[in-house]
Design a protein around this motif. Structure first.
Motif, short mmCIF file in Angstrom:
data_model
loop_
_atom_site.label_atom_id
_atom_site.label_comp_id
_atom_site.label_asym_id
_atom_site.label_seq_id
_atom_site.Cartn_x
_atom_site.Cartn_y
_atom_site.Cartn_z
N ASP A 59 0.94 -1.38 -0.13
CA ASP A 59 0.06 0.07 -0.10
C ASP A 59 0.76 1.36 -0.01
O ASP A 59 1.51 1.44 0.98
CB ASP A 59 -0.84 -0.22 1.31
CG ASP A 59 -1.93 1.07 1.22
OD1 ASP A 59 -1.71 1.94 0.30
OD2 ASP A 59 -2.63 1.16 2.27
N GLN B 59 0.33 4.07 2.94
CA GLN B 59 0.45 3.65 4.30
C GLN B 59 1.93 3.84 4.52
O GLN B 59 2.61 2.91 4.34
CB GLN B 59 -0.18 2.48 4.69
CG GLN B 59 0.08 1.78 6.14
CD GLN B 59 -0.74 0.79 6.57
OE1 GLN B 59 -1.46 0.18 5.58
NE2 GLN B 59 -0.65 0.09 7.75
N SER C 113 6.02 -5.02 1.74
CA SER C 113 4.48 -4.73 2.00
C SER C 113 4.45 -3.72 3.05
O SER C 113 5.14 -3.21 3.69
CB SER C 113 3.76 -6.15 2.12
OG SER C 113 4.03 -6.53 3.87
N ASP C 114 3.14 -3.65 3.74
CA ASP C 114 2.94 -3.03 4.72
C ASP C 114 3.59 -3.17 5.80
O ASP C 114 3.99 -2.46 6.78
CB ASP C 114 1.24 -2.88 5.08
CG ASP C 114 0.72 -2.16 3.87
OD1 ASP C 114 1.27 -1.63 3.16
OD2 ASP C 114 -0.47 -2.34 3.95
#
Length: 687
Positions: free
Chosen positions: A23, A26, A596-597
């Protein structure tokens, strides 16, 4: 250790299964070290809060986010990321220094939350495994001398370890690794109205007995070249190198009154430096230090505020080892006559009173001034020898009993003035310290800097500083001198620091060129007429160099590139010239990628150029010059982090390269083998 290469690629591949969930918006779990650096206020350069960009001199900051990203376990791994920090890990404590000056780390002043924890016996910044990374919020490193504000031992620079006390976090951190490595850390912060309480406690243990290390210490060609080699115990199964340490930090704060402590205890077999006939130096229980402090923050007005603090520092050292008598006809280790000997030094303690004030004349002008005084009592050296069941106690005749008690008093002040016009600013600061101390000369220690900022993202700095290191009780061994002149350091430095963007990449750069000159080395000579030893104060050593660190950040990437160059120079000590063993070039590269996050992978590459060192001659008396090859290693960290917990795998020396640190303090051992490839698991939970 030879793991299948497939294992390496398995760890590399694990996180890629989650890449589809990245994302871009974020960022809460992906730290931004460049932005943090630009917004950060540092304290190490001026003993007050000031922006990193406008701070005088060269300051490196390693924050908690970087420490977590790269997976560094302790302070020695953190310091390895600084381009001009030298240390030589000999599997116990860290000898070394800064900017090409090496030794027992007595030229680097060690602080915890701004309070000195320097070793009383030998003025050392005593770094073992007693600084776990989970204890640390950030590390500020000042390059170059600053005795004006800090007093003795800040000849090469200052390391300020800022703990996580008062940060509002509660965390449990666990590490398990090879060769019996275990580490646990508990952090608790609590706020109740105007009362804040914080506690940080850690425990570490490790056997530190890699098979490669056991084999290495049995090799007299690469390792020892000592007169004891022919009679050593050559059974690698008898080699021991275990270490235990724990730390305790605590603080209570109530309406400006505070009381706190820093406690560190360590027990180690003393690594592989100066080992005895059995390849074990002895069980060395440093007992570390205990530092207790009580103080009050005082604010008379918006313009005048300061603090008054009283502290008590205590340390103790004991060592158990085998002492050996060598019969004339001895041919084997079994023919030696050995008995147990214990050596105690201490307890040694120091009572200190420190007060510092800041007077803000206006928004552009301020003063920092204060007083620092202490009374030190060095503990008596006592040896216990157990011969045929009879214990003999004695103090060596060379121990300087008349130098055990001493006092120090110092006054210091620093003036700072900033002139602004448009987007430009010019800050000039100048300071002076008067230091009076028993058994050494009094000194006036100046420091001055000019910081020009053509805009809010760039600065040019010119700094001049002087510093000193007073003699230790060991340097009065077997001497008749009542007073020894302190060692000194002078530095001139030009620094350029800038943040900028290029193709959506954010960058922050630190570059510095410098010249540093050390004078007054301690050389022991024998008076042939009187038959007594005397210490001669003589010699000088100048080092010129360049260092640069570039940090960058772009979308899912962040990292750093660092480089240092040191111009080799001959040190003049008495009538002898010698080239000190330092790597001329050092290159460092760190990369962090957000998969990733929550998943990240990080790698750190460290390169040292070859080193020429002086070593004992393998075939007879005298010494010869040996080359220690250049080396490059890579460490890898794969981990997952959420708001509550994190876990990861750290691989040290990923490609299992054999590499060595040189011996900066003598001619035997020749060099120190570093760790082979090894794994450790790291888990933390915030509650």
């Amino acid at each position: 250790m030879n793991y299948p290469r497939a294992l390496v690629f398995i760890f590399l591949a694990i996180p890629f299964c989650v890449m589809a969930n990245v994302d871009d918006e974020q960022h809460s779990l992906f730290s931004l070290p460049v932005e943090e650096l630009l917004q950060l206020e540092v304290t190490v350069a001026a003993r007050k809060n000031e922006s990193w960009l406008s701070s005088s001199g060269t300051v490196y900051v390693i924050g908690k986010s970087e420490i977590e990203n790269y997976g560094w376990r302790d302070l020695k791994e953190i310091l390895a990321s600084i381009p001009n920090m030298d240390y030589f890990y000999q599997w116990s404590w860290l000898p070394g220094g800064q900017r090409g000056f090496t030794g027992n780390m007595s030229g680097t002043l060690m602080l915890i939350d701004g309070r000195e924890v320097q070793n009383l016996l030998a003025n050392e910044a005593f770094i073992m495994n007693n600084f776990p990374a989970s204890r640390i919020e950030r590390v500020e490193v000042l390059q170059g001398p600053n005795s004006t504000l800090y007093g003795g031992n800040a000849t090469q620079g200052v390391i300020n370890v800022i703990t996580r006390l008062g940060q509002g976090e509660r965390e449990l951190h666990l590490i398990a690794g090879e060769v019996g490595t275990k580490h646990a850390h508990l952090l608790v912060n609590h706020q109740y109205n105007t009362l804040s309480m914080a506690l940080s406690a850690s425990y570490f243990e490790s056997d530190q007995d890699y098979d490669e290390l056991r084999s290495f210490v049995m090799d007299p060609n690469d390792f020892s070249r000592n007169s004891k080699d022919a009679l050593r115990d050559l059974n690698p199964n008898n080699f021991r190198n275990d270490e235990q340490s724990y730390t305790l930090d605590g603080k209570l704060d109530y309406r400006g009154f505070y009381v706190g402590m820093n406690i560190s205890r360590s027990k180690n077999v003393s690594g592989i430096e100066a080992v005895a006939y059995d390849y074990i130096t002895g069980d060395d229980s440093r007992r570390g230090y205990e530092n207790y402090y009580l103080g009050k923050q005082i604010e008379f007005s918006d313009a005048l505020r300061g603090s008054v603090e009283v502290s008590y520092f205590r340390e103790y050292k004991e060592k158990d080892r085998l002492t050996t008598i060598v019969p004339d006809d001895a041919q084997t280790y079994q023919a030696l006559i050995q008995y147990n000997e214990r050596e105690d030094i201490g307890p040694s303690d120091r009572v200190r009173v420190n007060t510092q004030w800041q007077y803000q004349v206006d928004e552009q002008t301020d003063w920092v001034f204060g007083y620092d005084g202490w009374r030190t009592q060095i503990g008596r050296k006592v040896k216990y020898r157990d011969i045929a069941g009879q214990v003999v106690l004695f103090t060596p005749p060379e121990w300087a009993k008349d130098k055990e008690k001493s006092e120090k008093h110092a006054l210091f002040a620093q003036y700072s003035k900033t002139v602004n016009w448009g987007s430009k600013s010019l800050k000039a600061s100048a300071g002076l310290r008067y230091n009076q101390q028993d058994f050494t000369n009094s000194a006036y220690l100046p420091r001055a800097s000019i910081v020009f900022q053509p805009n809010a993202s760039e600065s040019f700095k010119i700094t001049y500083g002087e510093a000193f290191r007073p003699p230790t009780i060991f340097e009065f061994d077997l001497v008749v001198d009542d007073e020894l002149e302190s060692q000194t350091m002078k530095m001139s430095e030009l620094n350029w620091s800038k943040s900028f963007s290029w193709n959506d990449i954010k960058l922050a750069n630190i570059a510095a060129v410098y010249s540093m000159k050390a004078e007054n080395f301690y050389e022991k000579i024998l008076d042939p007429i009187a038959g007594t030893w005397q210490t001669r104060v003589t010699g000088e050593h100048t080092i010129m160099g360049f260092e640069n660190q570039l940090k960058f950040q772009a979308q899912h990437w962040q990292g750093q590139i660092s480089y240092r160059f040191v111009k080799p120079d001959e040190a003049q000590i008495g009538d002898i010239k010698e080239v000190l063993d330092i790597p001329v070039h050092k290159l460092k590269l760190g990369l962090v990628y957000r998969l990733s996050d929550t998943w990240r992978v990080a790698g750190f590459v460290d390169h040292w150029s070859k080193v020429y060192t002086q070593a004992n001659n393998l075939l007879g008396d005298g010494t010869e010059v040996e080359q220690i090859p250049h080396w490059t290693t890579m460490n890898l960290h794969v981990f997952r982090q959420t708001k509550r917990y994190s876990f990861g795998v750290y691989i040290e020396n990923l490609f299992d390269r054999s590499y060595y640190h040189s011996n900066a303090r003598g001619t035997s051992p020749v060099r120190y083998l570093q760790a082979p490839r090894n794994l450790r698991l790291q888990i933390s939970y915030k509650f």
